[in-house]
Design a protein around this motif. Structure first.
Motif, PDB file in Angstrom:
ATOM      1  N   MET A  32     -72.014 -35.813 -75.460  1.00  0.00           N
ATOM      2  CA  MET A  32     -73.109 -34.854 -75.546  1.00  0.00           C
ATOM      3  C   MET A  32     -72.875 -33.895 -76.680  1.00  0.00           C
ATOM      4  O   MET A  32     -71.784 -33.384 -76.877  1.00  0.00           O
ATOM      5  N   VAL A  33     -73.951 -33.664 -77.459  1.00  0.00           N
ATOM      6  CA  VAL A  33     -73.910 -32.610 -78.464  1.00  0.00           C
ATOM      7  C   VAL A  33     -75.017 -31.639 -78.112  1.00  0.00           C
ATOM      8  O   VAL A  33     -76.180 -32.024 -78.021  1.00  0.00           O
ATOM      9  N   ALA A  34     -74.643 -30.368 -77.849  1.00  0.00           N
ATOM     10  CA  ALA A  34     -75.631 -29.370 -77.451  1.00  0.00           C
ATOM     11  C   ALA A  34     -75.596 -28.205 -78.415  1.00  0.00           C
ATOM     12  O   ALA A  34     -74.574 -27.540 -78.557  1.00  0.00           O
ATOM     13  N   VAL A  35     -76.720 -27.994 -79.102  1.00  0.00           N
ATOM     14  CA  VAL A  35     -76.864 -26.800 -79.937  1.00  0.00           C
ATOM     15  C   VAL A  35     -77.259 -25.663 -79.021  1.00  0.00           C
ATOM     16  O   VAL A  35     -78.174 -25.821 -78.215  1.00  0.00           O
ATOM     17  N   SER A  36     -76.542 -24.518 -79.112  1.00  0.00           N
ATOM     18  CA  SER A  36     -76.876 -23.436 -78.192  1.00  0.00           C
ATOM     19  C   SER A  36     -76.323 -22.101 -78.641  1.00  0.00           C
ATOM     20  O   SER A  36     -75.324 -22.027 -79.346  1.00  0.00           O
ATOM     21  N   HIS A  37     -77.022 -21.052 -78.262  1.00  0.00           N
ATOM     22  CA  HIS A  37     -76.481 -19.705 -78.378  1.00  0.00           C
ATOM     23  C   HIS A  37     -75.861 -19.253 -77.075  1.00  0.00           C
ATOM     24  O   HIS A  37     -75.272 -18.194 -76.991  1.00  0.00           O
ATOM     25  N   ASP A  38     -76.030 -20.053 -76.075  1.00  0.00           N
ATOM     26  CA  ASP A  38     -75.687 -19.639 -74.712  1.00  0.00           C
ATOM     27  C   ASP A  38     -74.192 -19.802 -74.463  1.00  0.00           C
ATOM     28  O   ASP A  38     -73.679 -20.922 -74.370  1.00  0.00           O
ATOM     29  N   GLY A  39     -73.497 -18.673 -74.379  1.00  0.00           N
ATOM     30  CA  GLY A  39     -72.057 -18.717 -74.184  1.00  0.00           C
ATOM     31  C   GLY A  39     -71.655 -19.457 -72.923  1.00  0.00           C
ATOM     32  O   GLY A  39     -70.637 -20.154 -72.890  1.00  0.00           O
ATOM     33  N   ALA A  40     -72.468 -19.350 -71.895  1.00  0.00           N
ATOM     34  CA  ALA A  40     -72.145 -20.016 -70.639  1.00  0.00           C
ATOM     35  C   ALA A  40     -72.144 -21.519 -70.818  1.00  0.00           C
ATOM     36  O   ALA A  40     -71.328 -22.219 -70.228  1.00  0.00           O
ATOM     37  N   LEU A  41     -73.047 -22.001 -71.643  1.00  0.00           N
ATOM     38  CA  LEU A  41     -73.083 -23.443 -71.897  1.00  0.00           C
ATOM     39  C   LEU A  41     -71.902 -23.852 -72.770  1.00  0.00           C
ATOM     40  O   LEU A  41     -71.179 -24.808 -72.469  1.00  0.00           O
TER      41      LEU A  41
END
Lengths: 186, 437, 228
Positions: free
Chosen positions: C195-204
């Motif tokens: 999985m590659v997830a672009v995110s700003h979400d620190g929890a993720l």
């Protein structure tokens, strides 16, 4: 009054039909051939030979034979035949080198579409005449071997119980409704 | 090949032409839809733009219906008027306008027409090839219904011998048309003339009893009242067509010396060919004119056909404009749908699948509109036909023929091919651009 | 089946010629969970789209296993996506007129007939696993969390080994986001997905194996995630 609405509409749309020169009754129109000697052959000198608007043979006269330009394989030929002789004559058919078949056909309207059905023979009483006209009576050529071009002539032979009557048939426009000399009293 | 084609019954030819018209649409459908099942998405789009879609379908249906109605109505008019003229093989009148005489005789429209005399009638009636020579004496009326004097054989010919009650046996008896308000047993007094020229009371004292009714013919004659021609003459104080020694006689032969005249003679020949011979024979300068109602009508149809052609072109232009606006609409909708299209591409759908979705959507609109158009055209024709029938008593029936189906199939095929264009035009757009839109 | 990812000399240029992304080398073993972070406009999404084979005119190579997406035609890349990649978007991108199952099994409409039953079955089982009710309602009435679950079920319905997610929690409130992260990570781990997830979400990001930082079109850091 309102009963006439449809018919009046049709009538208004067709002033010309009321007197479009049926028969030779209306001869009043002016044209340039007035001083032709009509008892003689009255010829248009086309290239390479002469064509005739009147043929006399076996005591019969075939006048103003014409047809319409077509690229299809069938054509209708119209004319007037007069029998000035003392005897009844029977037209039995027709033939042409240009067509596989030629026959006398009569028009009937049927359910509104209209169609021509073959007539085996057409008797003509002494002194009588017969008009072959669109939506009435015609010689039908089928299996045409060439296109009929406007302004040309084709040869069609009318068969009678007295013998054949060869005719030069003028080819008019594809939407012609009469001979170029229509109304011309021969 | 041509011979095989010509040997087919015309129904089969028409069906094949119809199939041929539908082949392009079907071929595209098969090519696009092979191996994919985009119908949930197509119905989703149909639902999302349901108002726009309804408008599109209505526009298509109306424009197609106009074209269809025009063609069907013309055919109905042709068939109705031809049917009305069917019993009138050949009509002999005084020289004049064939059209005027056609309206006067076949369609019973009041006209001022000159009369044919006894000699002329005798010449027609005594001809060896003439089976029926029926005088038609019109001019009188009863409550706007024409009262026409004629002979028994014509009344039988007109109604195919379907007469309820009995035939007249003497002057003063009448046979009513199927739509006449007069029942058997009714007694009436005819008026002289018609409509505004009516002279009530001119025939006061004349009483005519209805003794029979004709079956419906689907023609203006259904409204008429037929009487022996002798009755018309007597009502007008004329000789009754027979020598005084034979005064009680009804029907032919008539005595030329006591023949007051008739505006028209309907002729029925004993042989088909004889009609054409009689037509030439009875056309005599200044004396009589003979014409085939079928020929005059047929010439009218040619004019009517030209008018229809012109109107057909207008209808076609309308259809073209509607088709263009629908295609423009599809183009706009596919722009609105750009993100969803990009999504499909991102999820791995082929561009053929995207094309299939948009094409199915467009074709669903076009096919629905065209099919409804058939219904609109039929309804329009049915309403118009009813109006024409009410006003003229010519039974014009609405029906859809092959040419209408061909028209619709042709419209569908052309537009369904064109409906590919808006989607193809956007095919090269970037997926990422679409996703971000 | 999941695949290793190898990027070599990947460069993406905008239509106007601006360099959007420049990655010399990146290797991701199959089954890893990778987070990508960085400022807006830094090239995170561009990287994700490059991995999905959605970009034209890139240079270098994007290898998933033996397949170099950069060398394939757009059509072939679409086929690869359909079979190997599940995509999840920030704003879900569902068809509002379809129901949960209709959206989750969307691929059944364009995948070969033989795969359709499997796609629908997997979509249904993922929906049920994710607690999304499968009824007659269309997704238009769903909450954000539910919608994103449907999107996850859709991404998993083709049994792809690769999951690419673009800000999957950005449109959700905190509670829904946390729930979604749990489910997403659990599903990826269980399935052995890459999985590659672009995110700003620190929890993720905290739940990822590695977090890449993209700045100004370049990979500036490749860190193992600290334990949360």
């Amino acid at each position: 009054m309102s009963r006439a609405a449809l018919l009046a509409l049709l009538l208004a749309a067709t002033p010309a039909l009321a007197d479009d020169g049926h028969g030779h009754a209306e001869t009043g129109e002016d044209h340039v051939h007035d001083d032709h000697a009509h008892e003689e052959d009255h010829d248009d000198h086309a290239e390479g030979g002469s064509v005739s608007h009147v043929t006399e043979a076996h005591g019969l006269r075939a006048v103003h034979a014409w047809t319409r330009a077509t690229t299809g394989d069938a054509a209708l030929v119209f004319l007037a035949v007069e029998n000035p002789s003392e005897d009844r004559v029977v037209l039995t058919g027709a033939s042409s080198d240009l067509a596989d078949d030629a026959e006398i056909v009569g028009f009937s309207l049927g359910d509104g579409t209209g169609s021509y059905a073959p007539l085996a023979e057409m008797p003509l009483p002494p002194g009588g005449s017969l008009r072959f006209a669109p939506q009435e009576l015609a010689i039908r050529l089928t299996g045409l071997r060439a296109e009929l071009g406007e302004g040309g002539y084709i040869e069609v032979t009318l068969a009678t119980d007295r013998g054949p009557i060869p005719m030069d048939v003028e080819v008019g426009a594809a939407d012609a409704t009469g001979h170029s000399h229509a109304g011309h009293a021969h | 090949m041509r011979d095989i084609w010509l040997s087919l019954p015309s129904g089969a030819q028409d069906a094949l032409i119809l199939a041929l018209f539908l082949v392009p649409a079907l071929a595209i459908g098969v090519a696009l839809l092979r191996g994919v099942a985009p119908f949930p998405l197509v119905s989703a789009i149909l639902w999302r733009f349901r108002w726009a879609n309804t408008m599109f379908v209505a526009l298509i249906a109306i424009s197609v219906g106009m074209g269809i109605g025009l063609v069907a109505q013309e055919r109905g008019l042709r068939a109705g008027t031809a049917q009305a003229a069917d019993k009138f093989d050949l009509v002999v009148t005084a020289p004049g306008s064939e059209l005027t005489m056609l309206f006067a005789t076949v369609f019973l429209q009041p006209q001022d027409v000159p009369l044919l005399g006894g000699a002329a009638f005798e010449r027609v009636a005594s001809h060896e090839n003439v089976e029926i020579a029926a005088p038609l004496a019109f001019g009188d009326s009863y409550r706007s219904a024409p009262v026409v004097g004629t002979i028994e054989s014509f009344a039988r010919h007109l109604s195919d011998n379907r007469i309820e009650g009995r035939m007249w046996r003497s002057s003063g008896e009448a046979i009513a048309g199927a739509l006449s308000e007069l029942e058997i047993g009714a007694v009436f007094t005819p008026a002289h003339g018609h409509g505004s020229a009516l002279e009530e009371g001119a025939h006061a004292g004349t009483e005519i009893e209805v003794v029979g009714r004709m079956a419906p013919t689907g023609t203006p004659w259904d409204r008429s009242i037929l009487v022996p021609v002798e009755t018309v003459w007597e009502t007008h104080g004329l000789a009754n067509g027979h020598a005084p020694s034979d005064a009680g006689r009804i029907g032919p032969p008539f005595d030329p010396d006591h023949f007051p005249g008739t505006p028209a003679i309907v002729v029925r020949a004993d042989e088909l060919w004889a009609n054409y011979a009689l037509r030439s024979e009875f056309t005599r300068d200044g004396e009589t004119m003979a014409f085939f109602p079928g020929t005059v009508l047929s010439n009218l149809y040619i004019v009517m056909g030209d008018v229809r052609q012109a109107m057909s072109i207008m209808a076609l232009v309308t259809q073209g404009l509607v088709a263009a606006s629908v295609l423009l609409g599809l183009f706009i909708l596919s722009r609105l749908f750009r993100r969803q299209i990009a999504l499909l591409r991102a999820l791995g759908a082929s561009s053929r699948f995207v094309l299939a979705v948009m094409w199915s959507y467009g074709t669903a609109l076009l096919a629905t509109g065209a099919t409804l158009g058939l219904g609109v055209g039929y309804a329009a024709t049915a309403i118009l036909s009813r109006i024409v029938t009410e006003r003229t008593d010519i039974v014009v029936s609405a029906s859809l023929g092959w040419s209408e189906f061909h028209l619709v199939a042709g419209f569908l095929s052309v537009t369904t091919i064109l409906s590919l264009l808006p989607v193809l035009a956007q095919r090269r757009q970037s997926v990422v651009g679409g996703l971000r839109a | 089946m999941t695949l290793d990812l190898t990027l070599k000399a990947l460069a993406v240029t905008s239509d106007r010629g601006r360099r959007l992304l420049d990655v010399d080398r990146l290797e991701v073993p199959a089954g890893s969970l990778i987070g990508v972070r960085g400022p807006s406009g830094a090239g995170k999404s561009t990287l994700l789209y490059a991995l999905a084979g959605l970009l034209e005119g890139l240079t270098g190579s994007v290898h998933w296993g033996d397949t170099d997406l950069a060398a394939l035609t757009p059509g072939a890349r679409a086929v690869f996506r359909a079979r190997r990649i599940g995509l999840i978007f920030q704003d879900f991108l569902l068809f509002d007129e379809l129901g949960a199952l209709g959206n989750a099994s969307l691929a059944a409409q364009f995948r070969p007939r033989k795969d359709r039953t499997d796609i629908v079955a997997r979509a249904a089982s993922h929906l049920s696993r994710l607690g999304v009710p499968v009824d007659r309602r269309t997704v238009a009435t769903f909450s954000g969390g539910e919608r994103q679950r449907v999107a996850i079920a859709r991404a998993l319905a083709n049994d792809a080994g690769i999951l690419l997610a673009d800000e999957p929690t950005a449109s959700l409130h905190r509670e829904a986001a946390d729930q979604l992260i749990e489910d997403l990570v659990a599903l990826a781990r269980e399935g052995g997905k890459t999985m590659v997830a672009v995110s700003h979400d620190g929890a993720l990001l905290a739940r990822m194996d590695r977090v890449l930082t993209v700045e100004d079109g370049r990979l500036v850091s490749d860190a193992r995630a600290e334990a949360a």
